[in-house]
Design a protein around this motif. Structure first.
Motif, PDB file in Angstrom:
ATOM      1  N   PHE A 116       0.837  -1.200   0.000  1.00  0.00           N
ATOM      2  CA  PHE A 116       0.000   0.000   0.000  1.00  0.00           C
ATOM      3  C   PHE A 116       0.876   1.255   0.000  1.00  0.00           C
ATOM      4  O   PHE A 116       0.638   2.201  -0.761  1.00  0.00           O
ATOM      5  N   LEU A 117       1.887   1.275   0.870  1.00  0.00           N
ATOM      6  CA  LEU A 117       2.737   2.459   1.015  1.00  0.00           C
ATOM      7  C   LEU A 117       3.494   2.770  -0.267  1.00  0.00           C
ATOM      8  O   LEU A 117       3.435   3.893  -0.785  1.00  0.00           O
ATOM      9  N   LEU A 118       4.200   1.786  -0.798  1.00  0.00           N
ATOM     10  CA  LEU A 118       5.005   2.011  -1.993  1.00  0.00           C
ATOM     11  C   LEU A 118       4.136   2.307  -3.212  1.00  0.00           C
ATOM     12  O   LEU A 118       4.495   3.141  -4.053  1.00  0.00           O
ATOM     13  N   GLY A 119       2.982   1.634  -3.311  1.00  0.00           N
ATOM     14  CA  GLY A 119       2.074   1.899  -4.425  1.00  0.00           C
ATOM     15  C   GLY A 119       1.548   3.321  -4.406  1.00  0.00           C
ATOM     16  O   GLY A 119       1.459   3.988  -5.442  1.00  0.00           O
ATOM     17  N   ALA A 120       1.201   3.819  -3.216  1.00  0.00           N
ATOM     18  CA  ALA A 120       0.685   5.188  -3.101  1.00  0.00           C
ATOM     19  C   ALA A 120       1.770   6.210  -3.417  1.00  0.00           C
ATOM     20  O   ALA A 120       1.528   7.214  -4.090  1.00  0.00           O
ATOM     21  N   ILE A 121       2.995   5.974  -2.933  1.00  0.00           N
ATOM     22  CA  ILE A 121       4.097   6.896  -3.216  1.00  0.00           C
ATOM     23  C   ILE A 121       4.423   6.902  -4.709  1.00  0.00           C
ATOM     24  O   ILE A 121       4.619   7.963  -5.316  1.00  0.00           O
ATOM     25  N   PHE A 122       4.461   5.712  -5.305  1.00  0.00           N
ATOM     26  CA  PHE A 122       4.752   5.618  -6.733  1.00  0.00           C
ATOM     27  C   PHE A 122       3.710   6.384  -7.551  1.00  0.00           C
ATOM     28  O   PHE A 122       4.047   7.154  -8.460  1.00  0.00           O
TER      29      PHE A 122
END
Length: 481
Positions: free
Chosen positions: A67-73
């Motif tokens: 969730f975190l990396l997908g949102a930042i990306f």
């Protein structure tokens, strides 16, 4: 019978109150507690602290990096202008004479590359509006067109997609993001072709109507839109309507991070991780697990992390507020994962009730001797009831995952096929009118349910359900491939 009625009432209240805008962070534990109290089945405080919070915390521990990396990306793709460039490039290549195809493909490329469907919708909408107006295609078909590209085959069917719907089944079945690749490609093709046929048919049928009289100003994200969208993987309040005027990146710069997400995912899944010495995972310190349970998650984490680093490096001057962009992306991950984790905790409490055994046995029997049918029905129903693909899938797998895996092994069905059926099944009834993504997309396009939902339901619900039937049929006859 009374206890079963309590469970059904609890689920009904979850649907109704969530649709009325009450936060799942409040609803899920409150209704889970209500179910325990009403059935007198277990200690209330222990059901909350040990069952609800234990399951919710386990979900967060496992999936928070995704969730975190997908949102930042997604946030960096939006702030760097890469998402806009991608949409412009594909639409410019195909032109207004293929407006529908251009919008579908631009959405598909970005979502398959890991960009949040909400970033895609906001990036594509202004371009799609101009294109539809130029081609004189009814605007009411625009949400259905965006939904076909962003909400369907790239989210659930295409092998390797970093979407959370493709990640959640991996620890349950010991699979990778590329589970059943042949079946996934065929299923994706069915969705794409049937969806395009419907949209082109409707465009011809409504040709006399034309684009219509509409304002094409994009919707401004508000609190209500944020709450509707949060359960589906992105907080639209974190979207910035205006970018700093630093200049848009060239096409290759915009495309490279998307290509890297898939390429690195593939590399780690099949080359690097299998060559690693992972015997240490059997130690208590590392959860006494094995590489099959974590390989898929590790691959997605590595793919998104390295792609984010490259994205920042090649867009350094286009990200003058990099810290702010990353902070916004990180903040945007919190509400979606806690919402989904709350649904997982709710499902765990319901599953702990004695009456749930009767419901479970009834659901499992729905498919007769074919557990794929039962699994598809269970996931679809729960996704529809919760209005969330990831939430419905999480409840189904946390309560019935072990049961279906045992049934599959008894029938000689591969875990990879279970994975693909589960992922595709989330993309059917989850698109009922109360779904947060549906409501947000309609708001972005400035259209009502009455105007646009019938066609959206065809591309985002009916077509995926047909594709699911094809997938189950092929999987039953030929197995996983």
């Amino acid at each position: 019978m009374f206890d079963i009625l309590v469970i059904l009432i609890t689920l009904g209240l979850l649907i109704y109150l969530a649709y009325r805008g009450i936060s799942l962070l409040i609803l899920a534990p409150a209704l889970a507690t209500f179910a325990v109290v009403a059935t007198l089945d277990g200690p209330v405080l222990a059901s909350y602290s040990q069952v609800f919070m234990g399951s919710a915390a386990g979900f967060i521990a496992l999936y928070f990096p995704v969730f975190l990396l997908g949102a930042i990306f997604g946030k960096l793709m939006e702030d760097s202008g890469s998402a806009k460039v991608m949409a412009n490039a594909i639409i410019g290549l195909l032109g207004s004479q293929r407006a529908i195809l251009a919008v579908v493909l631009s959405c598909a490329v970005m979502t398959y590359g890991g960009v949040s469907l909400f970033v895609v919708a906001f990036a594509v909408y202004p371009i799609a509006a101009a294109l539809f107006r130029q081609a004189n295609i009814p605007k009411r078909l625009m949400p259905a067109t965006i939904a076909l590209g962003a909400f369907t085959f790239t989210m659930t069917a295409l092998p390797g997609t970093p979407a959370i719907q493709n990640a959640i089944p991996m620890p349950f079945f010991g699979t990778t993001p590329f589970a059943a690749p042949g079946l996934g490609l065929i299923t994706a093709l069915v969705m794409f072709v049937l969806g395009m046929l419907w949209l082109e048919y409707r465009a011809r049928q409504l040709a006399a109507e034309g684009y219509g009289v509409h304002s094409d100003d994009p919707a401004t994200p508000d609190k209500a839109m944020r709450e509707r969208a949060a359960g589906e993987g992105f907080d639209v309040m974190e979207l910035t309507p205006e970018r700093p005027s630093v200049g848009l990146p060239p096409a290759w710069v915009a495309v490279l991070p998307l290509v890297l997400v898939i390429a690195i995912n593939l590399l780690f899944t099949f080359v690097l991780i299998p060559r690693m010495d992972t015997g240490f995972l059997a130690l208590p310190l590392y959860g006494e697990t094995d590489i099959d349970q974590v390989r898929g998650i590790w691959s997605i984490i590595a793919a998104l992390t390295l792609s984010i680093i490259v994205l920042i490096a090649i867009n350094w001057r286009r990200l003058p507020k990099l810290t702010l962009s990353m902070d916004c992306g990180a903040n945007a991950a919190l509400l979606p994962i806690f919402n989904t984790a709350s649904l997982v905790g709710f499902g765990a409490v319901i599953a702990s009730l004695a009456a749930f055994v009767l419901i479970r046995d009834s659901v499992v029997m729905l498919g007769g001797d074919n557990p794929l049918i039962s699994l598809a029905i269970a996931v679809n129903i729960l996704a529809g009831m919760t209005g969330s693909a990831s939430g419905g899938m999480s409840i189904a797998l946390s309560t019935l995952g072990d049961t279906y895996l045992a049934m599959a092994q008894a029938h000689g069905i591969s875990p990879e096929l279970l994975h693909r059926v589960t992922a595709v099944a989330t993309g059917g009834l989850d698109s009922l009118p109360h779904n947060g993504a549906v409501i947000t997309l309609l708001a972005i396009c400035g259209l009502t349910h009455r105007q646009a939902y019938p066609d959206l339901a065809m591309t985002a619900m009916a077509v995926p359900l047909v594709a699911l039937v094809v997938l189950i049929t092929l999987g039953t006859v030929f197995g996983s491939f």
